[in-house]
Scaffold this motif. Structure first.
Motif, PDB file in Angstrom:
ATOM      1  N   GLU A 142      53.403  38.435  30.757  1.00  0.00           N
ATOM      2  CA  GLU A 142      53.927  38.601  32.449  1.00  0.00           C
ATOM      3  C   GLU A 142      53.004  38.983  33.404  1.00  0.00           C
ATOM      4  OE1 GLU A 142      54.748  42.868  30.956  1.00  0.00           O
ATOM      5  OE2 GLU A 142      54.323  40.752  29.646  1.00  0.00           O
ATOM      6  N   VAL A 143      52.076  40.172  33.063  1.00  0.00           N
ATOM      7  CA  VAL A 143      51.384  40.546  33.865  1.00  0.00           C
ATOM      8  C   VAL A 143      50.000  39.809  34.603  1.00  0.00           C
ATOM      9  CG1 VAL A 143      49.612  42.198  34.893  1.00  0.00           C
ATOM     10  CG2 VAL A 143      51.622  43.028  33.269  1.00  0.00           C
ATOM     11  N   GLN A 144      49.715  39.445  36.429  1.00  0.00           N
ATOM     12  CA  GLN A 144      49.008  38.369  36.677  1.00  0.00           C
ATOM     13  C   GLN A 144      48.041  39.115  36.296  1.00  0.00           C
ATOM     14  OE1 GLN A 144      50.402  34.626  36.839  1.00  0.00           O
ATOM     15  NE2 GLN A 144      51.532  35.770  35.337  1.00  0.00           N
ATOM     16  N   ASN A 145      46.977  38.086  36.488  1.00  0.00           N
ATOM     17  CA  ASN A 145      45.218  38.110  36.884  1.00  0.00           C
ATOM     18  C   ASN A 145      45.495  39.382  38.831  1.00  0.00           C
ATOM     19  OD1 ASN A 145      44.031  37.809  34.690  1.00  0.00           O
ATOM     20  ND2 ASN A 145      43.839  36.184  35.000  1.00  0.00           N
ATOM     21  N   ILE A 146      46.313  38.395  39.670  1.00  0.00           N
ATOM     22  CA  ILE A 146      46.225  39.073  41.229  1.00  0.00           C
ATOM     23  C   ILE A 146      46.749  40.428  40.132  1.00  0.00           C
ATOM     24  CG2 ILE A 146      48.250  37.717  41.077  1.00  0.00           C
ATOM     25  CD1 ILE A 146      47.541  37.160  44.435  1.00  0.00           C
ATOM     26  N   LEU A 164      46.520  45.934  41.723  1.00  0.00           N
ATOM     27  CA  LEU A 164      46.069  47.176  41.602  1.00  0.00           C
ATOM     28  C   LEU A 164      44.649  48.710  40.747  1.00  0.00           C
ATOM     29  CD1 LEU A 164      49.026  47.490  39.865  1.00  0.00           C
ATOM     30  CD2 LEU A 164      49.124  48.090  42.125  1.00  0.00           C
ATOM     31  N   ALA A 165      43.948  47.654  40.015  1.00  0.00           N
ATOM     32  CA  ALA A 165      42.936  48.043  38.735  1.00  0.00           C
ATOM     33  C   ALA A 165      41.638  47.733  39.126  1.00  0.00           C
ATOM     34  CB  ALA A 165      43.169  48.133  37.836  1.00  0.00           C
ATOM     35  N   ASP A 166      41.457  46.627  40.432  1.00  0.00           N
ATOM     36  CA  ASP A 166      39.904  46.143  40.881  1.00  0.00           C
ATOM     37  C   ASP A 166      39.458  44.924  39.807  1.00  0.00           C
ATOM     38  OD1 ASP A 166      38.807  44.580  42.509  1.00  0.00           O
ATOM     39  OD2 ASP A 166      37.229  46.718  42.856  1.00  0.00           O
ATOM     40  N   PHE A 167      40.681  44.500  38.370  1.00  0.00           N
ATOM     41  CA  PHE A 167      39.493  44.000  37.157  1.00  0.00           C
ATOM     42  C   PHE A 167      41.180  42.726  37.124  1.00  0.00           C
ATOM     43  CE2 PHE A 167      40.905  46.841  34.835  1.00  0.00           C
ATOM     44  CZ  PHE A 167      41.853  46.555  33.808  1.00  0.00           C
ATOM     45  N   CYS A 168      40.431  41.887  36.520  1.00  0.00           N
ATOM     46  CA  CYS A 168      41.764  41.234  35.614  1.00  0.00           C
ATOM     47  C   CYS A 168      40.528  40.567  34.480  1.00  0.00           C
ATOM     48  CB  CYS A 168      42.451  40.519  36.660  1.00  0.00           C
ATOM     49  SG  CYS A 168      40.351  39.243  37.147  1.00  0.00           S
ATOM     50  N   ARG A 169      41.324  39.685  33.498  1.00  0.00           N
ATOM     51  CA  ARG A 169      40.975  39.059  32.764  1.00  0.00           C
ATOM     52  C   ARG A 169      39.583  38.470  32.813  1.00  0.00           C
ATOM     53  NH1 ARG A 169      46.635  39.195  32.923  1.00  0.00           N
ATOM     54  NH2 ARG A 169      47.741  39.920  31.362  1.00  0.00           N
ATOM     55  N   ASN A 170      39.877  37.568  33.942  1.00  0.00           N
ATOM     56  CA  ASN A 170      38.875  37.343  34.031  1.00  0.00           C
ATOM     57  C   ASN A 170      37.667  38.453  34.011  1.00  0.00           C
ATOM     58  OD1 ASN A 170      39.466  34.159  34.132  1.00  0.00           O
ATOM     59  ND2 ASN A 170      39.926  34.614  35.541  1.00  0.00           N
ATOM     60  N   CYS A 171      37.366  39.179  34.451  1.00  0.00           N
ATOM     61  CA  CYS A 171      36.701  40.192  34.435  1.00  0.00           C
ATOM     62  C   CYS A 171      35.810  40.196  33.771  1.00  0.00           C
ATOM     63  CB  CYS A 171      37.236  41.463  35.584  1.00  0.00           C
ATOM     64  SG  CYS A 171      37.196  40.231  37.264  1.00  0.00           S
ATOM     65  N   GLN A 226      50.260  31.767  33.596  1.00  0.00           N
ATOM     66  CA  GLN A 226      49.481  32.260  35.124  1.00  0.00           C
ATOM     67  C   GLN A 226      51.279  31.250  35.826  1.00  0.00           C
ATOM     68  OE1 GLN A 226      45.755  31.670  36.177  1.00  0.00           O
ATOM     69  NE2 GLN A 226      46.066  30.752  38.409  1.00  0.00           N
ATOM     70  N   GLN A 227      51.327  32.105  36.645  1.00  0.00           N
ATOM     71  CA  GLN A 227      52.248  32.449  37.615  1.00  0.00           C
ATOM     72  C   GLN A 227      52.042  31.934  39.695  1.00  0.00           C
ATOM     73  OE1 GLN A 227      55.534  35.100  37.819  1.00  0.00           O
ATOM     74  NE2 GLN A 227      55.702  34.783  35.800  1.00  0.00           N
ATOM     75  N   LYS A 228      52.560  31.224  40.936  1.00  0.00           N
ATOM     76  CA  LYS A 228      51.547  30.625  41.656  1.00  0.00           C
ATOM     77  C   LYS A 228      51.445  32.341  41.666  1.00  0.00           C
ATOM     78  CE  LYS A 228      52.103  29.006  45.459  1.00  0.00           C
ATOM     79  NZ  LYS A 228      51.649  27.011  46.241  1.00  0.00           N
ATOM     80  N   ALA A 229      50.620  33.240  42.864  1.00  0.00           N
ATOM     81  CA  ALA A 229      50.989  33.843  43.741  1.00  0.00           C
ATOM     82  C   ALA A 229      52.219  34.235  44.980  1.00  0.00           C
ATOM     83  CB  ALA A 229      49.432  34.415  43.909  1.00  0.00           C
TER      84      ALA A 229
END
Length: 103
Positions: free
Chosen positions: A29-33, A38-45, A83-86
């Motif tokens: 539920e925690v979205q990449n955006i 919050l942390a300046d990284f995501c799963r894609n990073c 993924q939800q719409k931002a």
């Protein structure tokens, strides 16, 4: 950590990374955006970092394969299911953060 030998430290770091991936998997539920804001990284990073580390060592690692490892499934499948719409607020925060980093 400095008192540990290199192999033990590497094993602990790898285990912590795998635990981070399990944690992210448990919290789809925690979205990449949100992670980016919050942390300046995501799963894609994380996937990009894996590819970069492989390249630095002279190994080939395909980005799609790295993303499948990070997401625990093909990215297209994860995106379709989770993924939800931002929101406008999320996008504004992302854009502000990007502008701050560039300015």
């Amino acid at each position: 950590m400095q008192s540990l030998d290199h192999a033990t430290r590497t094993e602990l770091e790898a285990a912590a990374f795998r635990r981070l991936l399990r944690h992210l998997d448990a919290h789809k539920e925690v979205q990449n955006i949100e992670l980016m804001n919050l942390a300046d990284f995501c799963r894609n990073c994380l996937a990009k970092w894996l590819v970069a580390e492989a390249e630095e060592r002279g190994d080939a690692l395909d980005y799609d394969a790295a993303r499948e490892y990070v997401y625990g499934m093909p990215y297209s499948e994860w995106k379709a299911h989770y993924q939800q719409k931002a929101t406008p607020e999320q996008l504004a925060a992302f854009e502000a953060r990007q502008a701050q980093q560039q300015g």
